[in-house]
Design a protein around this motif. Structure first.
Motif, PDB file in Angstrom:
ATOM      1  N   UNK A  99       0.834  -1.201   0.000  1.00  0.00           N
ATOM      2  CA  UNK A  99       0.000   0.000   0.000  1.00  0.00           C
ATOM      3  C   UNK A  99       0.869   1.251   0.000  1.00  0.00           C
ATOM      4  N   UNK A 100       0.697   2.079   1.030  1.00  0.00           N
ATOM      5  CA  UNK A 100       1.473   3.320   1.121  1.00  0.00           C
ATOM      6  C   UNK A 100       2.817   3.106   1.828  1.00  0.00           C
ATOM      7  N   UNK A 101       3.069   1.907   2.294  1.00  0.00           N
ATOM      8  CA  UNK A 101       4.335   1.640   2.964  1.00  0.00           C
ATOM      9  C   UNK A 101       5.444   1.378   1.951  1.00  0.00           C
ATOM     10  N   UNK A 102       6.663   1.561   2.387  1.00  0.00           N
ATOM     11  CA  UNK A 102       7.820   1.395   1.529  1.00  0.00           C
ATOM     12  C   UNK A 102       8.122  -0.088   1.294  1.00  0.00           C
ATOM     13  N   UNK A 103       8.427  -0.427   0.052  1.00  0.00           N
ATOM     14  CA  UNK A 103       8.892  -1.769  -0.306  1.00  0.00           C
ATOM     15  C   UNK A 103      10.408  -1.796  -0.148  1.00  0.00           C
ATOM     16  N   UNK A 104      10.916  -2.823   0.522  1.00  0.00           N
ATOM     17  CA  UNK A 104      12.361  -2.937   0.740  1.00  0.00           C
ATOM     18  C   UNK A 104      12.925  -4.089  -0.091  1.00  0.00           C
ATOM     19  N   UNK A 105      14.015  -3.801  -0.811  1.00  0.00           N
ATOM     20  CA  UNK A 105      14.667  -4.800  -1.663  1.00  0.00           C
ATOM     21  C   UNK A 105      16.133  -4.889  -1.266  1.00  0.00           C
ATOM     22  N   UNK A 106      16.626  -6.112  -1.139  1.00  0.00           N
ATOM     23  CA  UNK A 106      18.028  -6.351  -0.761  1.00  0.00           C
ATOM     24  C   UNK A 106      18.744  -7.032  -1.917  1.00  0.00           C
ATOM     25  N   UNK A 107      19.811  -6.400  -2.396  1.00  0.00           N
ATOM     26  CA  UNK A 107      20.713  -7.012  -3.373  1.00  0.00           C
ATOM     27  C   UNK A 107      21.888  -7.608  -2.605  1.00  0.00           C
ATOM     28  N   UNK A 108      21.854  -8.920  -2.403  1.00  0.00           N
ATOM     29  CA  UNK A 108      22.902  -9.594  -1.635  1.00  0.00           C
ATOM     30  C   UNK A 108      24.061  -9.953  -2.564  1.00  0.00           C
ATOM     31  N   UNK A 109      25.286  -9.863  -2.052  1.00  0.00           N
ATOM     32  CA  UNK A 109      26.480 -10.138  -2.859  1.00  0.00           C
ATOM     33  C   UNK A 109      26.470  -9.282  -4.123  1.00  0.00           C
ATOM     34  N   UNK A 110      26.365  -7.971  -3.929  1.00  0.00           N
ATOM     35  CA  UNK A 110      26.155  -7.036  -5.038  1.00  0.00           C
ATOM     36  C   UNK A 110      27.413  -6.749  -5.847  1.00  0.00           C
ATOM     37  N   UNK A 111      28.591  -7.179  -5.360  1.00  0.00           N
ATOM     38  CA  UNK A 111      29.864  -6.954  -6.062  1.00  0.00           C
ATOM     39  C   UNK A 111      30.042  -5.472  -6.368  1.00  0.00           C
ATOM     40  N   UNK A 112      30.241  -5.109  -7.640  1.00  0.00           N
ATOM     41  CA  UNK A 112      30.556  -3.728  -7.999  1.00  0.00           C
ATOM     42  C   UNK A 112      29.325  -2.890  -8.335  1.00  0.00           C
ATOM     43  N   UNK A 113      28.135  -3.377  -8.001  1.00  0.00           N
ATOM     44  CA  UNK A 113      26.951  -2.531  -8.013  1.00  0.00           C
ATOM     45  C   UNK A 113      26.060  -2.594  -9.235  1.00  0.00           C
ATOM     46  N   UNK A 114      26.426  -3.379 -10.247  1.00  0.00           N
ATOM     47  CA  UNK A 114      25.584  -3.392 -11.451  1.00  0.00           C
ATOM     48  C   UNK A 114      24.177  -3.893 -11.170  1.00  0.00           C
ATOM     49  N   UNK A 115      24.037  -4.881 -10.274  1.00  0.00           N
ATOM     50  CA  UNK A 115      22.699  -5.407  -9.990  1.00  0.00           C
ATOM     51  C   UNK A 115      21.814  -4.376  -9.283  1.00  0.00           C
ATOM     52  N   UNK A 116      22.245  -3.784  -8.162  1.00  0.00           N
ATOM     53  CA  UNK A 116      21.360  -2.804  -7.523  1.00  0.00           C
ATOM     54  C   UNK A 116      21.097  -1.578  -8.390  1.00  0.00           C
ATOM     55  N   UNK A 117      22.061  -1.156  -9.200  1.00  0.00           N
ATOM     56  CA  UNK A 117      21.812  -0.025 -10.080  1.00  0.00           C
ATOM     57  C   UNK A 117      20.849  -0.404 -11.207  1.00  0.00           C
ATOM     58  N   UNK A 118      20.889  -1.652 -11.669  1.00  0.00           N
ATOM     59  CA  UNK A 118      19.891  -2.111 -12.641  1.00  0.00           C
ATOM     60  C   UNK A 118      18.501  -2.020 -12.022  1.00  0.00           C
ATOM     61  N   UNK A 119      18.393  -2.450 -10.781  1.00  0.00           N
ATOM     62  CA  UNK A 119      17.121  -2.357 -10.069  1.00  0.00           C
ATOM     63  C   UNK A 119      16.687  -0.900  -9.909  1.00  0.00           C
ATOM     64  N   UNK A 120      17.630  -0.018  -9.568  1.00  0.00           N
ATOM     65  CA  UNK A 120      17.317   1.404  -9.399  1.00  0.00           C
ATOM     66  C   UNK A 120      16.800   2.002 -10.707  1.00  0.00           C
ATOM     67  N   UNK A 121      17.387   1.610 -11.837  1.00  0.00           N
ATOM     68  CA  UNK A 121      16.905   2.105 -13.127  1.00  0.00           C
ATOM     69  C   UNK A 121      15.505   1.587 -13.417  1.00  0.00           C
ATOM     70  N   UNK A 122      15.250   0.341 -13.062  1.00  0.00           N
ATOM     71  CA  UNK A 122      13.934  -0.254 -13.264  1.00  0.00           C
ATOM     72  C   UNK A 122      12.879   0.487 -12.441  1.00  0.00           C
ATOM     73  N   UNK A 123      13.204   0.774 -11.179  1.00  0.00           N
ATOM     74  CA  UNK A 123      12.277   1.491 -10.302  1.00  0.00           C
ATOM     75  C   UNK A 123      12.051   2.914 -10.833  1.00  0.00           C
ATOM     76  N   UNK A 124      13.109   3.540 -11.338  1.00  0.00           N
ATOM     77  CA  UNK A 124      12.981   4.880 -11.903  1.00  0.00           C
ATOM     78  C   UNK A 124      12.033   4.875 -13.103  1.00  0.00           C
TER      79      UNK A 124
END
Length: 275
Positions: A99-124
């Motif tokens: 609903x109005x609450x925040x969704x939390x996502x964890x990128x485990x073993x993210x290495x140099x960040x490509x996975x969480x930044x891919x997710x950030x672009x998707x959310x954007x």
């Protein structure tokens, strides 16, 4: 070439510190990857580096060796079908559930960040389409060195070309000399913390979605099952864990169901199916 005793020692120490399994056929690659470290630390060979690590009491050299060897390959939007399902099904369901609450996502073993930044672009993209994507992204890795690179958000042309669509490069990156830098806004949208998957992640809180793609195959079956159990302790009711394309659950795992690369606890999957 590392001799059998040297390789066995390295493999034992890396597994003890990170859980990652090194097999004997990796010996050549291990030596190649450790060579720059041995020179940087002032040793004439990888063998000298290993010998010094054996007698140095503080374990600092073993930590550096582990940091060099125990990380998975990564690239932007790796396993594209998984990200498409994340965008089209998993994230929208989590947002509706919260609903109005925040969704939390964890990128485990993210290495140099490509996975969480891919997710950030998707959310954007979701926000630009007018969707209420109130999403917090937390990314962790064992290696402080890799986390520092991820926080900087700087990537080579080779790293950029591996999986990043040109329209996302134009929208979210700018040239920084010979490198590409992701936008300050997207960098600020990811919180990086150091975490070893051999330890319980309780301090990170609960998450609606956990990205664990291409991580479990680094471990033996028993360790992989234990890692999955620990990670799942941080999964909110109804949440899902994203594995890599073609991955299966570890043999010693129980209590999970796997659907097109996304794992859920059996009780959660049954509740969703009945809804």
């Amino acid at each position: 070439m590392l001799n059998d005793a040297e390789f066995a020692l390295v493999a034992r120490e890396v597994k003890q510190r990170s859980g990652a399994v090194l097999t004997r056929d990796m010996s050549g690659a291990v030596e190649i990857r450790l060579h720059p470290l041995s020179r940087r630390e002032g040793f004439g060979s990888v063998g000298e580096l290993i010998g010094a690590a054996r007698i140095r009491p503080d374990g600092s050299l073993w930590n550096l060796i582990t940091d060099t060897l125990a990380h998975a390959e990564t690239r932007f939007f790796r396993d594209r079908a998984q990200f498409e399902k994340l965008r089209g099904e998993i994230l929208p369901k989590a947002i509706a559930r919260r609903g109005h609450e925040r969704v939390r996502v964890w990128s485990a073993a993210c290495a140099t960040g490509q996975e969480p930044y891919s997710l950030a672009m998707l959310v954007d993209d979701m926000r630009n389409e007018g969707l209420n994507a109130n999403v917090e992204i937390v990314a962790t890795d064992l290696s402080q060195r890799l986390l520092d690179k991820a926080r900087a958000g700087l990537y080579t042309q080779f790293e950029i070309q591996r999986g990043l669509p040109i329209r996302k490069l134009i929208a979210h990156f700018e040239k920084a000399g010979d490198l590409w830098r992701i936008s300050d806004r997207l960098r600020a949208s990811v919180r990086y913390e150091q975490h070893n998957l051999l330890k319980h992640p309780g301090q990170l809180g609960q998450f609606d979605i956990i990205l664990l793609a291409n991580v479990l195959p680094l471990f033996d079956s028993e360790t992989a099952a234990a890692v999955l159990d620990r990670v799942a302790d941080s999964l909110a009711p109804g949440g899902a864990i994203m594995l890599g394309a073609g991955e299966t659950l570890p043999e010693a795992t129980s209590g999970f169901t796997l659907d097109n690369g996304f794992a859920q606890r059996v009780s959660d999957a049954a509740r969703v199916a009945a809804a």
